[in-house]
Design a protein around this motif. Sequence first.
Motif, PDB file in Angstrom:
ATOM      1  N   ASN A 215      37.592  42.214  45.846  1.00  0.00           N
ATOM      2  CA  ASN A 215      38.863  41.479  45.795  1.00  0.00           C
ATOM      3  C   ASN A 215      39.019  40.824  44.425  1.00  0.00           C
ATOM      4  O   ASN A 215      38.184  40.025  44.022  1.00  0.00           O
ATOM      5  CB  ASN A 215      38.893  40.421  46.901  1.00  0.00           C
ATOM      6  CG  ASN A 215      40.130  39.568  46.847  1.00  0.00           C
ATOM      7  OD1 ASN A 215      40.079  38.419  46.413  1.00  0.00           O
ATOM      8  ND2 ASN A 215      41.234  40.114  47.294  1.00  0.00           N
ATOM      9  N   PHE A 216      40.078  41.207  43.709  1.00  0.00           N
ATOM     10  CA  PHE A 216      40.398  40.596  42.423  1.00  0.00           C
ATOM     11  C   PHE A 216      41.347  39.432  42.680  1.00  0.00           C
ATOM     12  O   PHE A 216      42.386  39.612  43.320  1.00  0.00           O
ATOM     13  CB  PHE A 216      41.051  41.623  41.498  1.00  0.00           C
ATOM     14  CG  PHE A 216      40.097  42.655  40.994  1.00  0.00           C
ATOM     15  CD1 PHE A 216      39.446  42.486  39.781  1.00  0.00           C
ATOM     16  CD2 PHE A 216      39.840  43.809  41.722  1.00  0.00           C
ATOM     17  CE1 PHE A 216      38.558  43.447  39.306  1.00  0.00           C
ATOM     18  CE2 PHE A 216      38.968  44.775  41.261  1.00  0.00           C
ATOM     19  CZ  PHE A 216      38.319  44.593  40.040  1.00  0.00           C
ATOM     20  N   TRP A 217      41.020  38.263  42.160  1.00  0.00           N
ATOM     21  CA  TRP A 217      41.767  37.056  42.491  1.00  0.00           C
ATOM     22  C   TRP A 217      41.782  36.066  41.326  1.00  0.00           C
ATOM     23  O   TRP A 217      41.016  36.186  40.378  1.00  0.00           O
ATOM     24  CB  TRP A 217      41.151  36.377  43.710  1.00  0.00           C
ATOM     25  CG  TRP A 217      39.812  35.775  43.405  1.00  0.00           C
ATOM     26  CD1 TRP A 217      38.614  36.428  43.305  1.00  0.00           C
ATOM     27  CD2 TRP A 217      39.530  34.406  43.106  1.00  0.00           C
ATOM     28  NE1 TRP A 217      37.616  35.558  42.975  1.00  0.00           N
ATOM     29  CE2 TRP A 217      38.151  34.305  42.840  1.00  0.00           C
ATOM     30  CE3 TRP A 217      40.315  33.264  43.037  1.00  0.00           C
ATOM     31  CZ2 TRP A 217      37.534  33.099  42.524  1.00  0.00           C
ATOM     32  CZ3 TRP A 217      39.695  32.056  42.712  1.00  0.00           C
ATOM     33  CH2 TRP A 217      38.317  31.987  42.465  1.00  0.00           C
TER      34      TRP A 217
ATOM     35  N   CYS B 155      46.955  32.135  41.595  1.00  0.00           N
ATOM     36  CA  CYS B 155      47.693  33.088  42.422  1.00  0.00           C
ATOM     37  C   CYS B 155      47.740  32.557  43.858  1.00  0.00           C
ATOM     38  O   CYS B 155      46.718  32.516  44.538  1.00  0.00           O
ATOM     39  CB  CYS B 155      46.977  34.439  42.330  1.00  0.00           C
ATOM     40  SG  CYS B 155      47.346  35.615  43.614  1.00  0.00           S
TER      41      CYS B 155
ATOM     42  N   CYS C 100      46.346  34.731  46.611  1.00  0.00           N
ATOM     43  CA  CYS C 100      44.889  34.789  46.476  1.00  0.00           C
ATOM     44  C   CYS C 100      44.247  33.580  47.146  1.00  0.00           C
ATOM     45  O   CYS C 100      43.276  33.708  47.892  1.00  0.00           O
ATOM     46  CB  CYS C 100      44.472  34.806  45.003  1.00  0.00           C
ATOM     47  SG  CYS C 100      45.111  36.152  44.002  1.00  0.00           S
TER      48      CYS C 100
ATOM     49  N   LEU D 190      39.566  36.498  37.750  1.00  0.00           N
ATOM     50  CA  LEU D 190      40.215  37.043  36.566  1.00  0.00           C
ATOM     51  C   LEU D 190      40.201  36.053  35.408  1.00  0.00           C
ATOM     52  O   LEU D 190      41.187  35.389  35.130  1.00  0.00           O
ATOM     53  CB  LEU D 190      41.639  37.453  36.924  1.00  0.00           C
ATOM     54  CG  LEU D 190      41.686  38.476  38.065  1.00  0.00           C
ATOM     55  CD1 LEU D 190      43.078  38.633  38.607  1.00  0.00           C
ATOM     56  CD2 LEU D 190      41.129  39.796  37.599  1.00  0.00           C
TER      57      LEU D 190
ATOM     58  N   ARG E 134      38.039  40.436  31.231  1.00  0.00           N
ATOM     59  CA  ARG E 134      38.972  41.261  32.017  1.00  0.00           C
ATOM     60  C   ARG E 134      38.731  42.773  31.841  1.00  0.00           C
ATOM     61  O   ARG E 134      39.606  43.582  32.101  1.00  0.00           O
ATOM     62  CB  ARG E 134      40.422  40.911  31.684  1.00  0.00           C
ATOM     63  CG  ARG E 134      40.763  39.496  32.090  1.00  0.00           C
ATOM     64  CD  ARG E 134      42.187  39.174  31.868  1.00  0.00           C
ATOM     65  NE  ARG E 134      42.780  38.839  33.151  1.00  0.00           N
ATOM     66  CZ  ARG E 134      43.875  38.125  33.265  1.00  0.00           C
ATOM     67  NH1 ARG E 134      44.518  37.716  32.211  1.00  0.00           N
ATOM     68  NH2 ARG E 134      44.349  37.855  34.450  1.00  0.00           N
TER      69      ARG E 134
ATOM     70  N   GLU F 194      38.831  44.425  35.310  1.00  0.00           N
ATOM     71  CA  GLU F 194      40.234  44.471  35.736  1.00  0.00           C
ATOM     72  C   GLU F 194      40.939  45.679  35.104  1.00  0.00           C
ATOM     73  O   GLU F 194      41.671  46.406  35.776  1.00  0.00           O
ATOM     74  CB  GLU F 194      40.938  43.183  35.316  1.00  0.00           C
ATOM     75  CG  GLU F 194      42.423  43.185  35.566  1.00  0.00           C
ATOM     76  CD  GLU F 194      43.127  41.984  34.964  1.00  0.00           C
ATOM     77  OE1 GLU F 194      44.369  41.972  35.036  1.00  0.00           O
ATOM     78  OE2 GLU F 194      42.473  41.073  34.429  1.00  0.00           O
TER      79      GLU F 194
ATOM     80  N   LEU G 281      44.396  47.292  37.393  1.00  0.00           N
ATOM     81  CA  LEU G 281      45.161  46.298  38.138  1.00  0.00           C
ATOM     82  C   LEU G 281      46.494  45.996  37.483  1.00  0.00           C
ATOM     83  O   LEU G 281      46.598  45.945  36.262  1.00  0.00           O
ATOM     84  CB  LEU G 281      44.362  44.999  38.243  1.00  0.00           C
ATOM     85  CG  LEU G 281      43.576  44.837  39.528  1.00  0.00           C
ATOM     86  CD1 LEU G 281      42.557  45.925  39.683  1.00  0.00           C
ATOM     87  CD2 LEU G 281      42.942  43.490  39.594  1.00  0.00           C
TER      88      LEU G 281
ATOM     89  N   TYR H 229      48.113  40.684  41.471  1.00  0.00           N
ATOM     90  CA  TYR H 229      47.050  39.949  42.144  1.00  0.00           C
ATOM     91  C   TYR H 229      47.601  39.350  43.430  1.00  0.00           C
ATOM     92  O   TYR H 229      48.756  38.951  43.453  1.00  0.00           O
ATOM     93  CB  TYR H 229      46.530  38.818  41.248  1.00  0.00           C
ATOM     94  CG  TYR H 229      46.312  39.256  39.835  1.00  0.00           C
ATOM     95  CD1 TYR H 229      45.393  40.241  39.544  1.00  0.00           C
ATOM     96  CD2 TYR H 229      47.081  38.742  38.809  1.00  0.00           C
ATOM     97  CE1 TYR H 229      45.225  40.683  38.243  1.00  0.00           C
ATOM     98  CE2 TYR H 229      46.909  39.169  37.504  1.00  0.00           C
ATOM     99  CZ  TYR H 229      45.979  40.137  37.233  1.00  0.00           C
ATOM    100  OH  TYR H 229      45.811  40.576  35.957  1.00  0.00           O
ATOM    101  N   PRO H 230      46.794  39.290  44.440  1.00  0.00           N
ATOM    102  CA  PRO H 230      45.466  39.884  44.526  1.00  0.00           C
ATOM    103  C   PRO H 230      45.553  41.401  44.741  1.00  0.00           C
ATOM    104  O   PRO H 230      46.566  41.905  45.221  1.00  0.00           O
ATOM    105  CB  PRO H 230      44.869  39.213  45.772  1.00  0.00           C
ATOM    106  CG  PRO H 230      46.058  38.881  46.624  1.00  0.00           C
ATOM    107  CD  PRO H 230      47.182  38.576  45.656  1.00  0.00           C
ATOM    108  N   THR H 231      44.498  42.068  44.373  1.00  0.00           N
ATOM    109  CA  THR H 231      44.341  43.482  44.691  1.00  0.00           C
ATOM    110  C   THR H 231      42.950  43.642  45.297  1.00  0.00           C
ATOM    111  O   THR H 231      41.973  43.121  44.754  1.00  0.00           O
ATOM    112  CB  THR H 231      44.490  44.378  43.448  1.00  0.00           C
ATOM    113  OG1 THR H 231      45.811  44.229  42.923  1.00  0.00           O
ATOM    114  CG2 THR H 231      44.255  45.848  43.798  1.00  0.00           C
TER     115      THR H 231
END
Length: 176
Positions: A69-71, A75, A78, A104, A130, A133, A138, A141-143
């Motif tokens: 999980n990218f956060w 966000c 997120c 991130l 990054r 990322e 990406l 966000y989130p992804t």
Amino acid sequence: MGKSRKTIQIIILFAVVLLGGYAIWTALFGQEGSGKTEAGDKPPAFSLADTSGSIVSLSDFEGQPVVINFWGSFCEPCVREMPEFERQYVKWKDQGLTILAINLSEDTLTVNNFVNRFKLTYPVLRDVDRRVERQYGLRQYPTTFFVKPDGSIMEVVVGGMLESDINQRVERLLEL
């Protein structure tokens, strides 16, 4: 002689603008590796430091279901889903589930305060430059990437999820 010089100057200006545009495009939209990572792909390998400074690699979890999980704390979706990921981690970790939350590029204090505030127990990693990322391609966000035990991506979810959405996907991961 003046007309010839002006033509050369125009050609040089055009070349500079063209190269500058290419450099800007590549910096903003270029991807390391093959571009956007999608379902069916193998996720790009990475090694990142966790909040205590230990290095964690994706390869450490080979053969296990993994949620990446990218956060960021900036966000809102997120922030809402992080405690939901924590509940899912607690529920499923004994069956081999790993959640890797990749922050991130926020500073150490911000990340540590966030982890402490929400009492997160799964690994929170820092993508300071990054690079990861960009490897994953990406755009929002989130992804979240749901990675099957065979190392392929089952699904990519862009945007925030509810706990029921996360649970449904984790159940599918554990069935495989």
